[in-house]
Design an enzyme around this catalytic site. Structure first.
Site, PDB file in Angstrom:
ATOM      1  N   ASP A  22       0.828  -1.202   0.000  1.00 39.64           N
ATOM      2  CA  ASP A  22       0.000   0.000   0.000  1.00 39.64           C
ATOM      3  C   ASP A  22       0.867   1.259   0.000  1.00 39.64           C
ATOM      4  OD1 ASP A  22      -2.268   1.519   0.053  1.00 39.64           O
ATOM      5  OD2 ASP A  22      -2.802   1.077   2.124  1.00 39.64           O
ATOM      6  N   GLY A  23       0.372   2.297  -0.645  1.00 37.51           N
ATOM      7  CA  GLY A  23       1.049   3.599  -0.584  1.00 37.51           C
ATOM      8  C   GLY A  23       1.678   4.051  -1.888  1.00 37.51           C
ATOM      9  N   GLY A  25       0.239   5.417  -4.464  1.00 34.91           N
ATOM     10  CA  GLY A  25      -0.321   6.712  -4.851  1.00 34.91           C
ATOM     11  C   GLY A  25       0.286   7.849  -4.041  1.00 34.91           C
ATOM     12  N   TRP A  27       3.104   7.855  -2.447  1.00 28.85           N
ATOM     13  CA  TRP A  27       4.536   7.968  -2.795  1.00 28.85           C
ATOM     14  C   TRP A  27       4.691   8.871  -4.028  1.00 28.85           C
ATOM     15  CZ3 TRP A  27       7.499   6.998  -7.079  1.00 28.85           C
ATOM     16  CH2 TRP A  27       8.878   6.909  -6.895  1.00 28.85           C
ATOM     17  N   HIS A  39       2.701   3.221  -9.160  1.00 27.36           N
ATOM     18  CA  HIS A  39       2.468   1.780  -9.341  1.00 27.36           C
ATOM     19  C   HIS A  39       3.667   1.124 -10.038  1.00 27.36           C
ATOM     20  CE1 HIS A  39      -1.459   2.091  -7.724  1.00 27.36           C
ATOM     21  NE2 HIS A  39      -2.011   2.712  -8.753  1.00 27.36           N
ATOM     22  N   SER A  67      -7.046  -6.020  -5.689  1.00 24.01           N
ATOM     23  CA  SER A  67      -8.148  -6.555  -4.887  1.00 24.01           C
ATOM     24  C   SER A  67      -9.443  -6.495  -5.690  1.00 24.01           C
ATOM     25  CB  SER A  67      -8.298  -5.755  -3.592  1.00 24.01           C
ATOM     26  OG  SER A  67      -8.961  -4.547  -3.851  1.00 24.01           O
ATOM     27  N   ASN A  70     -10.533  -3.051  -6.155  1.00 24.22           N
ATOM     28  CA  ASN A  70      -9.754  -2.111  -6.975  1.00 24.22           C
ATOM     29  C   ASN A  70     -10.427  -1.759  -8.305  1.00 24.22           C
ATOM     30  OD1 ASN A  70      -6.461  -3.314  -5.919  1.00 24.22           O
ATOM     31  ND2 ASN A  70      -7.674  -1.592  -5.158  1.00 24.22           N
ATOM     32  N   GLU A 209       1.092 -13.370  12.474  1.00 21.10           N
ATOM     33  CA  GLU A 209       1.563 -12.155  13.146  1.00 21.10           C
ATOM     34  C   GLU A 209       1.335 -11.013  12.170  1.00 21.10           C
ATOM     35  OE1 GLU A 209       2.669 -11.882  16.183  1.00 21.10           O
ATOM     36  OE2 GLU A 209       2.815 -14.022  16.645  1.00 21.10           O
TER      37      GLU A 209
END
Ligand code: FPP
Length: 250
Positions: A22-23, A25, A27, A39, A67, A70, A209
């Site tokens: 994630d991130g 966009g 960035w 992307h 996903s 998306n 975890e």
């Protein structure tokens, strides 16, 4: 009730790492670049993460590349993501094969462009016997859809007399999921400061975890993966039982 699938190898190293990348966009926006450029950089980071996972001895890595939600993004962005996928499937399959990686895709591929489905089939067939690492791409994947489709398959089999309802337990139900032959993730990483599971491997992550980092996905490096693995190594996994290392503290 059956026991959860546990990591029985080197307990300090996750056998299966699942990542919500994630991130991209944010960035890009922070650099005055287009989301597509984010992307693109994200896809490079994914490639490096697979390489790093192989070097660390991780046997399974699952990447949430697209996903089922998306599709709600602007058509141009969806198109750009499909183009990237096309490009990487064409460019990386042979290289991954050479390095002993088995490629697997989970998710509803029927909604993907036909040529991409062909590329996926080709990649899966070419690499099916490789054992160094399994790279699972989650494409048009949703955790709830996975569980519903498993329940439907099972119901069909019971109706046809091919499965015995009294024999179904957690382990056998797992076999109906899209990850049927893949062990459950031991460690789930999500980047970019978000701490949601976002309909990823819902059933499969029951005992994983969870590791959240502020790093934006395009910046995620081997060092970040090592940090996540070190976090995992420091956890005391109890699967609902009592602590091994802290006596009765549980
Ligand atoms: C999240 O960033 C990322 C995705 C939507 C999917 C992950 C895609 C890649 C890593 C690119 C490679 C993908 C393929 C299909 C080869 P975001 O756009 O949600 O970032 P934001 O939350 O900052 O907007």
């Amino acid at each position: 009730m059956s026991a959860p699938q546990q990591n029985t190898g080197n307990e300090k190293l996750p056998r299966h790492v699942a990542i919500i990348m994630d991130g991209n966009g944010r960035w890009a926006t922070a650099r005055g670049l287009t989301r597509t450029e984010g992307h693109r950089k994200g896809a490079e980071a994914a490639r490096h993460a697979v390489e790093a996972a192989g070097e660390l001895g991780i046997k399974y890595i699952t990447l949430f590349a697209f996903s089922s939600e998306n599709w709600n993004r602007p058509a141009d962005e969806v198109n750009d993501l499909m183009n990237l996928l096309r490009y990487y499937l064409k460019k990386e399959t042979a290289e991954l094969h050479k390095n002993g990686a088995r490629i697997r895709v989970i998710g509803d591929r029927t909604a993907l462009p036909h040529d991409i489905v062909k590329l996926i089939e080709n990649a899966e067939n070419l690499t099916r016997d490789n054992t160094k690492i399994t790279v699972v791409l989650a494409l048009n994947y949703g955790g709830r859809q996975d569980i519903v489709s498993a329940a439907k398959d099972l119901a069909k089999q019971v109706k046809a007399g091919e499965a015995d309802l009294s024999q179904i337990d957690e382990n056998s139900f797992s076999g109906y999921l899209m990850t049927g032959d893949i062990p459950d993730p031991d460690l789930m990483i999500r980047t970019s400061g978000e701490s949601r599971i976002s309909n990823f491997l819902l059933w499969q992550m029951a005992y994983a975890e969870l590791y959240f980092t502020d790093t934006l996905w395009p910046d995620f490096s081997k060092k970040d993966l090592e940090q996540a693995v070190a976090y995992f190594a420091g956890r005391d996994r109890r699967y609902g039982g009592l602590s091994q290392s802290h006596g009765m503290q549980g």
